[in-house]
Design a protein around this motif. Structure first.
Motif, mmCIF file in Angstrom:
data_model
loop_
_atom_site.group_PDB
_atom_site.id
_atom_site.type_symbol
_atom_site.label_atom_id
_atom_site.label_comp_id
_atom_site.label_asym_id
_atom_site.label_seq_id
_atom_site.Cartn_x
_atom_site.Cartn_y
_atom_site.Cartn_z
ATOM 1 N N CYS A 3 44.893 35.058 29.665
ATOM 2 C CA CYS A 3 45.417 34.268 30.783
ATOM 3 C C CYS A 3 44.364 33.249 31.181
ATOM 4 O O CYS A 3 43.245 33.613 31.563
ATOM 5 C CB CYS A 3 45.763 35.174 31.962
ATOM 6 N N ARG A 4 44.728 31.971 31.091
ATOM 7 C CA ARG A 4 43.780 30.910 31.452
ATOM 8 C C ARG A 4 43.542 30.851 32.956
ATOM 9 O O ARG A 4 42.459 30.475 33.395
ATOM 10 C CB ARG A 4 44.296 29.560 30.977
ATOM 11 N N SER A 5 44.518 31.180 33.748
ATOM 12 C CA SER A 5 44.349 31.133 35.204
ATOM 13 C C SER A 5 43.456 32.263 35.703
ATOM 14 O O SER A 5 42.597 32.057 36.555
ATOM 15 C CB SER A 5 45.708 31.212 35.908
ATOM 16 N N CYS A 6 43.663 33.450 35.179
ATOM 17 C CA CYS A 6 42.871 34.617 35.598
ATOM 18 C C CYS A 6 41.555 34.732 34.829
ATOM 19 O O CYS A 6 40.691 35.521 35.204
ATOM 20 C CB CYS A 6 43.688 35.893 35.411
ATOM 21 N N HIS A 7 41.433 33.970 33.746
ATOM 22 C CA HIS A 7 40.230 33.993 32.910
ATOM 23 C C HIS A 7 39.905 35.387 32.385
ATOM 24 O O HIS A 7 38.772 35.852 32.459
ATOM 25 C CB HIS A 7 39.015 33.440 33.673
ATOM 26 N N HIS A 25 52.310 35.764 32.276
ATOM 27 C CA HIS A 25 51.538 36.802 32.952
ATOM 28 C C HIS A 25 52.201 37.111 34.292
ATOM 29 O O HIS A 25 52.411 36.224 35.116
ATOM 30 C CB HIS A 25 50.093 36.319 33.154
ATOM 31 N N CYS A 28 50.148 36.197 37.739
ATOM 32 C CA CYS A 28 49.972 34.869 38.312
ATOM 33 C C CYS A 28 51.041 33.867 37.880
ATOM 34 O O CYS A 28 51.093 32.763 38.405
ATOM 35 C CB CYS A 28 48.597 34.322 37.947
ATOM 36 N N THR A 30 51.315 32.435 34.855
ATOM 37 C CA THR A 30 50.820 31.505 33.840
ATOM 38 C C THR A 30 51.296 31.932 32.456
ATOM 39 O O THR A 30 51.341 33.121 32.147
ATOM 40 C CB THR A 30 49.275 31.478 33.854
ATOM 41 N N VAL A 32 50.637 32.786 28.923
ATOM 42 C CA VAL A 32 49.405 33.290 28.314
ATOM 43 C C VAL A 32 49.253 32.769 26.888
ATOM 44 O O VAL A 32 50.221 32.403 26.235
ATOM 45 C CB VAL A 32 49.363 34.836 28.319
#
Length: 75
Positions: A3-7, A25, A28, A30, A32
């Motif tokens: 997940c790019r938002s949650c890193h 995901h 959030c 996003t 994935v």
């Protein structure tokens, strides 16, 4: 899955597939990224000939070094 938002890496049970076959995901919302392949369960295990090759790989070098030490000691 990442997940790019949650890193962070996310588990399969944390995502849902959309009608467009995108994985989202649940935490959030996003889409994935799928990174790399998903190895089969147990695929990281070495058995049989593979395991034997790994366990005996250094023996040939060790015996060669022992022979070289003996030769040098005789000099």
């Amino acid at each position: 899955l990442h997940c790019r938002s949650c890193h962070r890496a996310v588990e399969v049970d944390e995502v849902v597939a959309t009608d467009d076959e995108l994985l989202v995901h649940l935490g959030c919302g996003t889409v994935v990224d799928e990174q790399g392949h998903q190895p089969a369960v147990g695929s990281q295990r070495c058995l049989g000939r593979d395991l034997e090759a790994l366990e005996t790989a250094g023996r040939g070098q060790a015996s060669w070094l022992d022979q070289q030490r003996e030769l040098l000691a005789k000099l």
